[in-house]
Enzyme design. Structure first.
Site, PDB file in Angstrom:
ATOM      1  N   ASP A 180       2.899-135.826 -14.815  1.00 56.93           N
ATOM      2  CA  ASP A 180       3.582-134.620 -15.262  1.00 56.93           C
ATOM      3  C   ASP A 180       2.666-133.837 -16.214  1.00 56.93           C
ATOM      4  O   ASP A 180       1.500-133.626 -15.894  1.00 56.93           O
ATOM      5  CB  ASP A 180       4.933-134.978 -15.901  1.00 56.93           C
ATOM      6  CG  ASP A 180       5.843-133.776 -16.080  1.00 56.93           C
ATOM      7  OD1 ASP A 180       6.584-133.447 -15.145  1.00 56.93           O
ATOM      8  OD2 ASP A 180       5.815-133.154 -17.166  1.00 56.93           O
ATOM      9  N   TYR A 303       6.414-124.768 -20.536  1.00 56.64           N
ATOM     10  CA  TYR A 303       6.899-123.993 -19.401  1.00 56.64           C
ATOM     11  C   TYR A 303       6.813-122.499 -19.710  1.00 56.64           C
ATOM     12  O   TYR A 303       6.387-121.692 -18.873  1.00 56.64           O
ATOM     13  CB  TYR A 303       8.346-124.381 -19.063  1.00 56.64           C
ATOM     14  CG  TYR A 303       8.468-125.768 -18.518  1.00 56.64           C
ATOM     15  CD1 TYR A 303       8.288-126.023 -17.157  1.00 56.64           C
ATOM     16  CD2 TYR A 303       8.746-126.850 -19.353  1.00 56.64           C
ATOM     17  CE1 TYR A 303       8.387-127.312 -16.640  1.00 56.64           C
ATOM     18  CE2 TYR A 303       8.846-128.136 -18.857  1.00 56.64           C
ATOM     19  CZ  TYR A 303       8.663-128.358 -17.504  1.00 56.64           C
ATOM     20  OH  TYR A 303       8.754-129.636 -17.006  1.00 56.64           O
ATOM     21  N   HIS A 358       8.038-139.941  -9.628  1.00 59.39           N
ATOM     22  CA  HIS A 358       7.487-139.145 -10.720  1.00 59.39           C
ATOM     23  C   HIS A 358       7.280-139.941 -12.004  1.00 59.39           C
ATOM     24  O   HIS A 358       6.319-139.711 -12.728  1.00 59.39           O
ATOM     25  CB  HIS A 358       8.434-137.971 -10.986  1.00 59.39           C
ATOM     26  CG  HIS A 358       7.898-136.954 -11.938  1.00 59.39           C
ATOM     27  ND1 HIS A 358       6.855-136.114 -11.617  1.00 59.39           N
ATOM     28  CD2 HIS A 358       8.245-136.636 -13.210  1.00 59.39           C
ATOM     29  CE1 HIS A 358       6.601-135.311 -12.633  1.00 59.39           C
ATOM     30  NE2 HIS A 358       7.424-135.608 -13.620  1.00 59.39           N
TER      31      HIS A 358
END
Length: 380
Positions: A180, A303, A358
């Protein structure tokens, strides 16, 4: 002179634990649309089971003690207090390894994998493969957060953690591994701090997602662009709200532990391999850390930064340090090697894994640790 790290132990006050349980007892649940479970997000029946478990059976002190069993430190760096685990390797010449989590993760992801990396002999491995592991809370995440501190994008995280490894801890060159955002930081280190890197290993490829497909794609490339299109349409709503209105979202998730759990638990449900077993207490330890520290708002910042300042690896730039990759079958994005090698020009190991997703360090700690050991072995 670099600042000296100070020892740290996590100890959440009893009053905060009591407050969490009181809030959970007052949870107001929404209704659910009359279709299948998980069709529109976190399932209501799931949450009606998870919330009482979190309130009544989950033992925070046990998870806190598991984290505190590792040597932890904080150090003032780049304007914040950076938290990190620093676990010495057990072998003839352990290599320094920067091990990094992502969102919505934390250092709790690494409780099972760290011993496999620092003491491989205890798990049937070769002590010559040992690492000394440095596992930071990414700046703005978990224990590397305090209210109103500066925000970090990926580029700034990489600069900060490079300084941690070299200036503070004295490692002239080091290894890096991450998934990630930890993979983003690893890749940025390979690009911007190549002279310091022994190599990087990732389990998520940080390939720009707005690149057009090749004029005549291979079958594998066509599959990837099909999957990417579906993922961008159906699975990236969280990125848009976190990347455009993070402050608004933060009110609900900072005030409601059930809301926070629903937001994060959905990712553990959707992004993991159904054949994997993610320990529910480990997941709740991760969620609890976000709750107790109040770091969810700051964790959204990468983000926002990415949507408003571009990709952390410049367009057409390459990462030329030795690189290894684990392709877990249930990872959210899986570019083929033909596309990855346009960015990563020195791929020395590419392994298609049999199982996992993930949260690889939690789902498949043995398999991931073995891959990391094998990749770095010839680079020692």
């Amino acid at each position: 002179m670099a600042p000296a790290p100070r020892p740290f132990q996590l100890s959440v006050p009893d009053a905060q634990i009591a407050d969490l349980k009181e809030r959970l007892a007052r949870t107001r649940f929404p209704d659910q649309a009359p279709d299948g479970p998980w069709a529109y997000g976190t399932d209501l029946d799931y949450m009606k089971e998870l919330v009482p478990y979190w309130r009544g059976k989950f033992n925070w002190r046990l998870q806190e003690a598991a984290l505190n069993a590792f040597p932890q430190f904080k150090v003032p760096l780049h304007g914040i207090d950076v938290h990190f685990l620093h676990v010495p390797g057990k072998g003839p010449a352990p290599k320094p390894l920067l091990l990094m989590h992502g969102w919505p993760g934390s250092v709790f992801e690494f409780l099972d994998i760290i011993p496999r990396l620092t003491d491989p002999a205890s798990f049937g491995g070769d002590p010559a493969d040992a690492f000394t592991v440095v596992a930071p809370s990414l700046p703005g995440f978990g224990l590397s957060f305090s209210p109103n501190q500066k925000r970090f994008n990926i580029e700034q995280m990489a600069d900060c953690l490079a300084a941690l490894m070299t200036d503070v801890l004295g490692y002239d060159r080091f290894c890096a591994q991450g998934g990630d955002y930890g993979a983003f930081v690893s890749s940025r280190l390979g690009y911007a701090h190549a002279q310091r890197m022994i190599g990087i290993h990732v389990n998520l490829l940080t390939i720009q997602r707005d690149r057009p497909p090749p004029a005549t794609p291979t079958e594998e490339e066509a599959r990837y662009f099909q999957e990417l299109s579906a993922w961008l349409k159906e699975e990236t709503g969280y990125q848009w709200i976190q990347g455009t209105r993070p402050q608004t979202l933060a009110y609900g998730l900072t005030d409601s532990p059930a809301g926070l759990a629903a937001w994060i638990a959905e990712k553990f449900r959707v992004w993991t391999d159904p054949r994997s077993i993610v320990n529910r207490d480990h997941m709740l330890a991760n969620i609890s850390l976000y709750w107790f520290i109040g770091a969810i708002n700051s964790s959204f910042w990468p983000y926002y930064a990415r949507m408003h300042a571009g990709w952390p690896i410049p367009a057409e730039a390459t990462i030329d340090v030795p690189m290894g990759y684990c392709a877990f079958p249930h990872e959210i994005i899986r570019p083929p090697r033909s596309i990855a090698q346009k960015t990563y020009t020195n791929i020395q190991r590419w392994t298609s894994m049999a199982q996992g997703g993930h949260f690889a360090a939690m789902e498949q700690p043995d398999a991931l640790a073995e891959e990391v050991r094998v990749f770095f072995r010839p680079l020692r």
